[in-house]
Design a protein around this motif. Sequence first.
Motif, mmCIF file in Angstrom:
data_model
loop_
_atom_site.group_PDB
_atom_site.id
_atom_site.type_symbol
_atom_site.label_atom_id
_atom_site.label_comp_id
_atom_site.label_asym_id
_atom_site.label_seq_id
_atom_site.Cartn_x
_atom_site.Cartn_y
_atom_site.Cartn_z
ATOM 1 N N ALA A 3 -63.645 5.089 80.849
ATOM 2 C CA ALA A 3 -65.016 5.459 81.196
ATOM 3 C C ALA A 3 -65.379 4.890 82.564
ATOM 4 N N ILE A 4 -65.776 5.768 83.442
ATOM 5 C CA ILE A 4 -66.119 5.371 84.806
ATOM 6 C C ILE A 4 -67.619 5.196 84.898
ATOM 7 N N LYS A 5 -68.024 4.081 85.458
ATOM 8 C CA LYS A 5 -69.442 3.780 85.638
ATOM 9 C C LYS A 5 -69.692 3.542 87.127
ATOM 10 N N PRO A 6 -69.961 4.610 87.859
ATOM 11 C CA PRO A 6 -70.195 4.444 89.295
ATOM 12 C C PRO A 6 -71.499 3.704 89.571
ATOM 13 N N ALA A 7 -71.492 2.989 90.668
ATOM 14 C CA ALA A 7 -72.721 2.423 91.228
ATOM 15 C C ALA A 7 -73.081 3.296 92.423
ATOM 16 N N TYR A 8 -74.363 3.555 92.594
ATOM 17 C CA TYR A 8 -74.829 4.383 93.703
ATOM 18 C C TYR A 8 -75.606 3.487 94.645
ATOM 19 N N LEU A 9 -75.173 3.465 95.900
ATOM 20 C CA LEU A 9 -75.700 2.540 96.886
ATOM 21 C C LEU A 9 -76.168 3.282 98.123
ATOM 22 N N THR A 10 -77.157 2.717 98.795
ATOM 23 C CA THR A 10 -77.582 3.256 100.079
ATOM 24 C C THR A 10 -76.457 3.033 101.085
ATOM 25 N N GLU A 11 -76.165 4.063 101.849
ATOM 26 C CA GLU A 11 -75.093 3.970 102.846
ATOM 27 C C GLU A 11 -75.423 2.912 103.892
ATOM 28 N N ASN A 12 -74.375 2.234 104.383
ATOM 29 C CA ASN A 12 -74.539 1.319 105.507
ATOM 30 C C ASN A 12 -73.346 1.483 106.444
ATOM 31 N N PRO A 13 -73.408 0.905 107.643
ATOM 32 C CA PRO A 13 -72.333 1.120 108.630
ATOM 33 C C PRO A 13 -70.937 0.721 108.137
ATOM 34 N N SER A 14 -70.838 -0.207 107.213
ATOM 35 C CA SER A 14 -69.509 -0.603 106.729
ATOM 36 C C SER A 14 -68.822 0.521 105.957
ATOM 37 N N HIS A 15 -69.559 1.542 105.573
ATOM 38 C CA HIS A 15 -68.998 2.671 104.825
ATOM 39 C C HIS A 15 -68.422 3.771 105.722
ATOM 40 N N ASP A 16 -68.675 3.707 107.018
ATOM 41 C CA ASP A 16 -68.318 4.813 107.909
ATOM 42 C C ASP A 16 -66.845 5.221 107.826
ATOM 43 N N PHE A 51 -76.279 8.223 100.683
ATOM 44 C CA PHE A 51 -75.795 7.365 99.601
ATOM 45 C C PHE A 51 -74.288 7.476 99.418
ATOM 46 N N VAL A 52 -73.732 6.428 98.830
ATOM 47 C CA VAL A 52 -72.325 6.412 98.451
ATOM 48 C C VAL A 52 -72.235 6.094 96.968
ATOM 49 N N ALA A 53 -71.113 6.500 96.379
ATOM 50 C CA ALA A 53 -70.796 6.146 94.997
ATOM 51 C C ALA A 53 -69.609 5.194 95.041
ATOM 52 N N ALA A 54 -69.699 4.114 94.277
ATOM 53 C CA ALA A 54 -68.619 3.131 94.222
ATOM 54 C C ALA A 54 -68.145 2.974 92.786
ATOM 55 N N VAL A 55 -66.837 2.892 92.633
ATOM 56 C CA VAL A 55 -66.221 2.606 91.339
ATOM 57 C C VAL A 55 -65.347 1.376 91.560
ATOM 58 N N ASP A 56 -65.614 0.337 90.806
ATOM 59 C CA ASP A 56 -64.871 -0.923 90.978
ATOM 60 C C ASP A 56 -64.863 -1.359 92.434
ATOM 61 N N GLU A 57 -66.026 -1.281 93.067
ATOM 62 C CA GLU A 57 -66.248 -1.688 94.459
ATOM 63 C C GLU A 57 -65.489 -0.841 95.492
ATOM 64 N N GLN A 58 -64.923 0.272 95.067
ATOM 65 C CA GLN A 58 -64.247 1.207 95.969
ATOM 66 C C GLN A 58 -65.162 2.413 96.172
ATOM 67 N N ILE A 59 -65.436 2.771 97.427
ATOM 68 C CA ILE A 59 -66.277 3.934 97.725
ATOM 69 C C ILE A 59 -65.474 5.190 97.402
ATOM 70 N N VAL A 60 -66.048 6.036 96.530
ATOM 71 C CA VAL A 60 -65.337 7.241 96.078
ATOM 72 C C VAL A 60 -66.086 8.530 96.392
ATOM 73 N N GLY A 61 -67.316 8.427 96.874
ATOM 74 C CA GLY A 61 -68.089 9.625 97.189
ATOM 75 C C GLY A 61 -69.208 9.301 98.157
ATOM 76 N N SER A 62 -69.715 10.347 98.787
ATOM 77 C CA SER A 62 -70.750 10.166 99.802
ATOM 78 C C SER A 62 -71.586 11.426 99.941
ATOM 79 N N VAL A 63 -72.854 11.230 100.237
ATOM 80 C CA VAL A 63 -73.731 12.330 100.640
ATOM 81 C C VAL A 63 -74.602 11.812 101.774
ATOM 82 N N ARG A 64 -74.770 12.646 102.776
ATOM 83 C CA ARG A 64 -75.600 12.268 103.921
ATOM 84 C C ARG A 64 -76.774 13.226 104.058
ATOM 85 N N MET A 65 -77.847 12.698 104.615
ATOM 86 C CA MET A 65 -79.045 13.476 104.902
ATOM 87 C C MET A 65 -79.366 13.342 106.384
ATOM 88 N N THR A 66 -79.513 14.488 107.032
ATOM 89 C CA THR A 66 -79.820 14.537 108.455
ATOM 90 C C THR A 66 -81.220 15.101 108.631
#
Length: 179
Positions: A3-16, A51-66
Amino acid sequence: MSAIKPAYLTENPSHDAIIDIINEEAFGPGRFARAAERVREQGPHDRHLSFVAAVDEQIVGSVRMTPILAGEVAGHLLGPLAVRPQFKNLGIGRQLVRISVDAVLASGSDAVILVGDAPYYRPLGFEPVQAKLRFPGPVDPDRILVAPKTVAIHAGLDGEIRWRRVEEQASELPAAEGL
């Protein structure tokens, strides 16, 4: 995969860097030729509403708004939305869309527009735009969709899609974590 429990976080420059890799995996080099990319080249996306989605502290998804102007309507362009291949079909992309649309509308933006596949976005409530919007490049008008909570402003969605400058967004917008 358990069972995967993603965390959803606000994007920051370290995610680029990882976001670039995720988008490359999802769209390949052809992504730079798309009409929506012509808009994104005009100015930066809004990290406070991306926003980004993280699973076990690994970024696995992203969505951006312009931030954009759609004719005279101040809104946001959703995308790119991408999830790493091994994490697709788990609802992560759909949750990223929900979180980002809710954050954009809570920020006072009047519209969320995207260029995408109606079969994917329609179950999330997106509707075809009933107006003539022009992107700075060719785009199939049937792929231009608007978020469900902004359908009422269709009449004002007429004209050129272009990037718009916004004042630095206040950091008091809630970060979406562990939803």
